[in-house]
Design a protein around this motif. Structure first.
Motif, mmCIF file in Angstrom:
data_model
loop_
_atom_site.group_PDB
_atom_site.id
_atom_site.type_symbol
_atom_site.label_atom_id
_atom_site.label_comp_id
_atom_site.label_asym_id
_atom_site.label_seq_id
_atom_site.Cartn_x
_atom_site.Cartn_y
_atom_site.Cartn_z
ATOM 1 N N ARG A 59 0.857 -1.309 0.060
ATOM 2 C CA ARG A 59 -0.048 0.030 0.029
ATOM 3 C C ARG A 59 0.993 1.270 -0.037
ATOM 4 N NH1 ARG A 59 -4.089 1.091 -1.408
ATOM 5 N NH2 ARG A 59 -4.681 2.488 0.308
ATOM 6 N N PRO A 60 0.338 2.316 -0.777
ATOM 7 C CA PRO A 60 1.312 3.624 -0.686
ATOM 8 C C PRO A 60 1.370 4.104 0.632
ATOM 9 C CG PRO A 60 -0.769 3.902 -1.698
ATOM 10 C CD PRO A 60 -0.769 2.448 -1.237
ATOM 11 N N LEU A 61 2.304 4.904 0.885
ATOM 12 C CA LEU A 61 2.870 5.486 2.329
ATOM 13 C C LEU A 61 3.219 6.955 1.912
ATOM 14 C CD1 LEU A 61 3.296 5.652 5.465
ATOM 15 C CD2 LEU A 61 5.605 4.898 4.890
ATOM 16 N N LEU A 62 2.554 7.859 2.688
ATOM 17 C CA LEU A 62 2.972 9.074 2.249
ATOM 18 C C LEU A 62 3.650 9.924 3.361
ATOM 19 C CD1 LEU A 62 2.244 11.630 0.274
ATOM 20 C CD2 LEU A 62 0.379 12.176 1.588
ATOM 21 N N PRO A 109 -2.853 7.056 -0.108
ATOM 22 C CA PRO A 109 -2.228 6.220 0.978
ATOM 23 C C PRO A 109 -3.061 6.350 2.094
ATOM 24 C CG PRO A 109 -0.943 8.243 -0.002
ATOM 25 C CD PRO A 109 -2.156 8.187 -0.655
#
Length: 69
Positions: A8-11, A40
């Protein structure tokens, strides 16, 4: 890494001096502009983003630090 989706994207956000940016407001900026699954789930505020001598972001260092979840 994500137990359900694999990844999953992390910002990562470096706040501008004097900024009081909030995670929820930042994430709301994505709504309607990108697919829901691309937004995210988590925002992490950092003091600095690691960079090499030429100014490029050192992604391997970021992965080592934040891959633990």
């Amino acid at each position: 890494p994500d137990p359900k989706w694999d990844e999953r994207p992390l910002l990562l956000v470096k706040r501008a001096e004097g900024s009081e940016a909030e995670a929820e407001k930042i994430l709301q900026a994505f709504v309607g502009k990108v697919a829901k699954w691309q937004i995210p789930e988590k925002v992490v505020f950092v003091d600095e983003v690691p960079r090499n001598a030429t100014g490029k972001i050192i992604k391997t260092e970021l992965r080592a630090t934040y891959a633990k979840g």
